[in-house]
Enzyme design. Structure first.
Site, mmCIF file in Angstrom:
data_model
loop_
_atom_site.group_PDB
_atom_site.id
_atom_site.type_symbol
_atom_site.label_atom_id
_atom_site.label_comp_id
_atom_site.label_asym_id
_atom_site.label_seq_id
_atom_site.Cartn_x
_atom_site.Cartn_y
_atom_site.Cartn_z
ATOM 1 N N ASP A 242 -1.726 -4.282 8.984
ATOM 2 C CA ASP A 242 -1.500 -5.761 9.041
ATOM 3 C C ASP A 242 -0.386 -6.345 7.823
ATOM 4 O O ASP A 242 0.109 -7.489 8.278
ATOM 5 C CB ASP A 242 -2.885 -6.158 8.281
ATOM 6 C CG ASP A 242 -4.065 -5.429 8.894
ATOM 7 O OD1 ASP A 242 -4.928 -5.975 9.624
ATOM 8 O OD2 ASP A 242 -3.990 -4.236 8.599
ATOM 9 N N PHE A 243 -0.197 -5.735 6.880
ATOM 10 C CA PHE A 243 0.967 -6.092 6.234
ATOM 11 C C PHE A 243 2.234 -6.053 6.707
ATOM 12 O O PHE A 243 3.160 -6.847 6.225
ATOM 13 C CB PHE A 243 1.049 -5.431 4.737
ATOM 14 C CG PHE A 243 -0.520 -5.255 4.095
ATOM 15 C CD1 PHE A 243 -1.404 -5.919 4.315
ATOM 16 C CD2 PHE A 243 -0.462 -4.124 3.070
ATOM 17 C CE1 PHE A 243 -2.803 -5.760 3.664
ATOM 18 C CE2 PHE A 243 -1.672 -4.120 2.519
ATOM 19 C CZ PHE A 243 -2.860 -4.719 2.809
ATOM 20 N N HIS B 95 -7.455 -6.353 7.703
ATOM 21 C CA HIS B 95 -7.060 -5.220 6.954
ATOM 22 C C HIS B 95 -7.439 -3.817 7.766
ATOM 23 O O HIS B 95 -7.829 -2.905 7.557
ATOM 24 C CB HIS B 95 -7.773 -5.070 5.726
ATOM 25 C CG HIS B 95 -6.976 -5.748 4.458
ATOM 26 N ND1 HIS B 95 -6.676 -6.872 4.664
ATOM 27 C CD2 HIS B 95 -6.611 -5.013 3.342
ATOM 28 C CE1 HIS B 95 -6.158 -7.116 3.517
ATOM 29 N NE2 HIS B 95 -6.012 -6.065 2.743
ATOM 30 N N GLN C 173 0.450 0.026 2.985
ATOM 31 C CA GLN C 173 -0.948 0.326 2.839
ATOM 32 C C GLN C 173 -1.738 0.026 4.127
ATOM 33 O O GLN C 173 -3.146 0.276 4.263
ATOM 34 C CB GLN C 173 -1.383 0.299 1.478
ATOM 35 C CG GLN C 173 -0.421 0.383 0.201
ATOM 36 C CD GLN C 173 -1.169 1.188 -0.966
ATOM 37 O OE1 GLN C 173 -2.526 1.408 -0.743
ATOM 38 N NE2 GLN C 173 -0.550 1.013 -1.643
ATOM 39 N N ALA D 26 7.553 -7.758 -0.527
ATOM 40 C CA ALA D 26 8.654 -8.502 0.346
ATOM 41 C C ALA D 26 8.671 -7.546 1.501
ATOM 42 O O ALA D 26 9.715 -7.078 1.854
ATOM 43 C CB ALA D 26 9.869 -8.700 -0.538
ATOM 44 N N GLU D 27 7.747 -7.557 2.358
ATOM 45 C CA GLU D 27 7.835 -6.617 3.509
ATOM 46 C C GLU D 27 8.982 -6.657 4.424
ATOM 47 O O GLU D 27 9.754 -5.751 5.125
ATOM 48 C CB GLU D 27 6.465 -6.657 4.344
ATOM 49 C CG GLU D 27 5.449 -6.037 3.753
ATOM 50 C CD GLU D 27 4.436 -7.119 2.406
ATOM 51 O OE1 GLU D 27 5.088 -8.153 2.632
ATOM 52 O OE2 GLU D 27 3.584 -6.629 2.071
#
Lengths: 332, 355
Positions: free
Chosen positions: B90-91, B134, B87, B64-65
């Site tokens: 992009d996330f 990514h 990690q 839940a960024e």
């Protein structure tokens, strides 16, 4: 149900509702002067939930809110002259003029900030609760939201984390049926109860009439007690209604997005005369107290506007001073 | 190793060391992110920290960024110093609302009354089929936002020193870690080693060309600059360390000396940091320039997953050496730099995937 309420608490709630409405009406009356040059979302009609929350929270408790936050700020004990000066864009404003009506803060009383993006302070409130939990500090965090927040992804994300960590969070959802001009019917499927959604996320949820201040207080007090006893995050949905336009000082029933009949029905459920009459019939309201209270509030409001009016604007030389401590040489 | 020798660490170990020092120094520091306490410990950067400091301060999180960024902001307002790790950069794109509307603006929109000491580590992927979502280095996007600081270290010592400065600073920091650097070794001072944010590092000195680089491109540039030095081309190599605030003094001082500028940008070319640097230099150092500045950036296209299509995608030492030759108006030998003992899509033969 009439909650068995200490008369002192009931009078406090009544006083806060009267005060919030008087402040909002004073803003509405003066808005055309063009000195309050920012979008302003008034809470007239929905003072009940804010005042009831104010009576439930203690000094050590924290609160965050959204764009319609005047009532929440005032009920939490926020400084009135600093709020009016903020709406005037003055250096003496609570955010030194950078924030306006939608960015209120008074950390001295635990009002940690209200912001202008729907749902934006929900995770911030959960993070404040995390800081209480990590530091083993007492208190809870009240996160004021509206019905539209249950349409934002961040609410689901933040509520989930609050539930996982059993954080001391009290979600107070004022359901006033509209997101700007869009009714719940176009935003939620028929028959969906917001409190049930919250319950499915792991929040212990209840719902009631926000315009019945004593009933609202009862729900909120029970929920806050559960938070304080370590039961984890709670969610209280309170039905209420905004009387004036979404943003600004006017009435907007002429626009046609809601009916005059609906507005009048809600106006008949005005929480202020309701509690006034209840207390009067029970013999706990002294008419002299009411008159004195109204006079005190009017004097306080006149003084706050005078303060805002004569306060200086922020210094142009400091316009970019509060961007970041990392900026050694600002970008040209 | 003698008593006073500086320990040799990998970049990943240096990041972990910084986190350990910070957690030890101040009980307000918390470290979290998806996978933080998992068996791989975010490429080794968080291994063992939960065992050492407890699950209250070092913990995993929901996927839940956006909310978890807001949680970091609230925790910071509540007196903590959170370090959130993604990690992949992009996330973190899911959290742009909280980063831009809250973290970056809290100090400003509440009149300077309170800042948000939140450090957000974002790891930059590359190669081994990381592909379109990514492998993005969107440093320019974050550097565009007033109120954000963007740090992008190239060496283990810088990673440690800049991370500690970020954690103990007042305002939010986007900390960009290149995945290919995690295995790189370097001397890394022990203890509470800090490096000031906003100060570039002059890695090589020379009067012919100014080369500005950051992150992994500083290492590519180092190879190239040393290679052309042997051919008589002497370069200033400026490792920016920090993308915002930029160390304009270091860049302008060098360009006024060399008159030639090559900017290496690990992000896409259009709207990139290199363009910003060149714009500033041409408007402020015009009279010193002997020719048009040059930039080498990533193409204006996503990175493919297929190794066949990423051969020419990244800026490598050979491209840098050739560009230095172009700026000097004489051909320099650069082709030999392209001979590597490992495939182009991995940092070395010890990297065998998967991410």
């Amino acid at each position: 149900m009439v909650h068995p309420l200490d008369p002192g608490v009931a009078l406090r709630i009544l006083r806060d509702m009267i005060r919030i409405r008087a402040v909002e009406e004073a803003i509405a009356d003066r808005y055309a002067e063009q000195k309050m040059r920012c979008p302003t979302h008034l809470s007239i009609g929905q003072e009940g939930p804010a005042a009831a929350v104010g009576a439930v929270l203690g000094r050590q408790d924290l609160a965050v809110s959204g764009h319609r936050a005047h009532a929440h700020y005032l009920a939490k004990g926020g400084d009135l002259p600093a709020m009016i000066a903020e709406i005037y864009g003055k250096a003496t404003g609570c955010s030194r003029g950078n924030g306006g009506s939608m960015h209120l803060v008074d950390e001295a009383v635990g009002f940690m900030g209200s912001t202008a993006i729907v749902g934006g302070t929900v995770p911030v409130g959960v993070g404040l609760a995390l800081s209480l939990s990590v530091a083993r500090r007492p208190g809870l965090v009240c996160i004021f939201i509206g019905d539209a927040v249950l349409e934002t992804g961040v609410f689901y994300e933040a509520a989930g984390f609050a539930a996982v960590r059993k954080l001391p969070v009290l979600f107070v959802c004022e359901n006033n049926l509209y997101s700007v001009y869009s009714s719940l019917e176009v935003r939620q499927p028929a028959g969906r109860a917001l409190a049930e959604v919250a319950g499915a996320l792991g929040l212990q949820a209840s719902s009631g009439d926000g315009n019945d201040p004593r009933a609202a207080y009862g729900l909120l007090k029970s929920a806050a007690d559960r938070v304080r006893n370590g039961a984890g995050p709670q969610f209280v949905e309170l039905a209420t209604y905004r009387w004036r336009e979404h943003c600004g000082p006017l009435f907007d029933n002429d626009l046609g997005y809601r009916t005059e009949a609906e507005y009048l029905a809600w106006k008949a459920r005005d929480p202020i005369p309701r509690l006034t009459e209840e207390l009067r019939s029970e013999g706990t309201l002294d008419p002299a107290w009411l008159a004195t209270t109204q006079a005190e509030i009017q004097a306080e409001i006149e003084s706050a506007f005078a303060f805002a009016d004569v306060s200086p604007f922020p210094d142009q030389a400091l316009a970019y001073a509060d961007v970041s401590s990392w900026e050694i040489t600002p970008f040209p | 190793m003698g008593d006073h020798a500086i320990p040799l660490m990998t970049f990943a170990q240096a990041v972990r060391d910084a986190l350990e020092v910070a957690l030890e120094q101040d009980p307000a520091v918390i470290v979290y992110g998806l996978g933080t306490p998992d068996p791989k410990g975010v490429f080794g950067t968080t291994l063992g920290l939960q065992e050492q400091f407890g699950a209250d301060r070092v913990f995993d999180m929901p996927t839940a960024e956006n909310a978890m960024t807001g949680v970091g902001i609230g925790a910071a307002l509540g007196g903590l110093r959170p370090v959130l790790t993604h990690q992949r950069l992009d996330f973190a794109l899911l959290s742009l609302d909280q980063i831009i509307n809250n973290a970056a603006k809290w100090r400003f929109m509440f009149g300077g009354r309170r800042a948000v000491p939140l450090t957000i580590r974002m790891i930059l992927g590359r190669g081994w089929g990381q592909g379109p979502t990514h492998s993005q280095n969107l440093q320019a996007l974050f550097a565009h936002i007033p109120g954000l600081c963007v740090v992008s270290p190239a060496t283990p010592a810088d990673a440690k020193g800049l991370l500690l400065t970020a954690i103990f600073g007042e305002d939010p920091v986007i900390f960009l870690e290149h995945r290919w650097l995690h295995g790189a070794k370097g001397e890394t001072p022990a203890g509470d080693h800090r490096i000031p944010i906003g100060k570039a590092h002059l890695l090589r000195q020379g009067g012919d060309v100014t080369v500005v680089a950051s992150s992994i491109l500083s290492l590519e540039a180092l190879q190239a600059v040393d290679h052309v030095a042997a051919q008589g081309a002497a370069c200033d190599l400026i490792d920016l360390r920090t993308i915002r605030p930029l160390d304009w003094d270091a860049i302008e001082t060098s360009v006024r000396k060399t008159g030639r500028l090559l900017v290496l940008d690990p992000g896409h070319e259009t709207g990139g940091v290199a363009g910003e640097i060149i714009a500033r230099v041409t408007s402020r150092c015009w009279e010193s320039l002997r020719g048009p500045p040059r930039r080498l950036a990533m193409p204006d296209a996503p990175e493919s997953t297929s190794p066949a299509l990423t051969q020419g995608y990244h800026v490598r030492a050979e491209h840098i050496a050739a560009a230095i030759g172009d700026l000097l108006g004489r051909p320099l030998e650069s082709a030999s730099l392209s001979r590597r003992d490992h495939p182009h899509d991995v940092p070395g033969n010890d990297f065998q995937g998967p991410f």
